[in-house]
Enzyme design. Sequence first.
Site, short mmCIF file in Angstrom:
data_model
loop_
_atom_site.label_atom_id
_atom_site.label_comp_id
_atom_site.label_asym_id
_atom_site.label_seq_id
_atom_site.Cartn_x
_atom_site.Cartn_y
_atom_site.Cartn_z
N CYS A 114 25.87 67.38 40.16
CA CYS A 114 26.99 66.51 39.75
C CYS A 114 27.22 65.07 39.32
O CYS A 114 25.87 64.75 38.99
CB CYS A 114 26.88 65.68 41.90
N HIS B 60 34.10 69.70 46.38
CA HIS B 60 33.22 68.54 46.28
C HIS B 60 33.81 67.42 45.42
O HIS B 60 33.24 66.38 45.88
CB HIS B 60 32.05 69.41 44.46
N GLU B 61 34.63 67.89 44.94
CA GLU B 61 35.72 66.16 44.49
C GLU B 61 35.57 65.67 45.12
O GLU B 61 36.05 64.33 45.94
CB GLU B 61 36.62 66.11 43.04
N HIS C 70 33.69 63.37 47.70
CA HIS C 70 33.14 62.70 47.18
C HIS C 70 34.57 61.13 47.89
O HIS C 70 34.21 59.99 48.46
CB HIS C 70 33.80 62.49 46.19
ZN ZN Z 1 30.07 64.66 42.36
#
Ligand code: ZN
Length: 174
Positions: free
Chosen positions: A93, A140-141, A144
């Site tokens: 990340c 993953h995004e 976030h």
């Molecule tokens: Zn990330």
Amino acid sequence: MSVLRIRIIGDPVLREKGQIITTITDDIIQLARDMIETMHNANGLGLAAHQVGVPKKLIVLNLKDIGVGKKDIVLINPEVVYSEGSDIAEEGCLSIPGLYTKLERPYYVEVEAEELKLSNGKTKKVRIKAEELYARALLHEIDHINGILFVDRLDDIKRRVLLAKWRKEHPEYN
Ligand code: ZN
């Protein structure tokens, strides 16, 4: 376009729940352009608005480096609507630079979003079907923009050990 400062773990903005974007303003288009430049500058596969200090539901992905397309994609209010299977692969990340670890994620996902075309500022509703690395990058995004970092998905002990080691090796981020 400009390269924005990427926020590092510990910055409270990374923990905020992202606001839904209801109107595509010039500011949103500019933000998306700057995020794309910032992502390329950092050699990232993707970037979420939280990572440049804006807690809104906007992500960009580098489809060329992910291996599923030629260009970048901008997704507004992306949401995982289906997931299946399991895949274990190394993940990192830009907000925890230099920390990589294997993480289990679904192998296949379907994501609904508004895709923003930067050429004309228009959006269209899309349902993306993705597997393997593309699925991982989307997950993953999307984590976030919900205030979640990938290390949160490790078990407690592993996370503590890895972060302690990372902090020791990277005093510049403390
Ligand atoms: Zn990330």
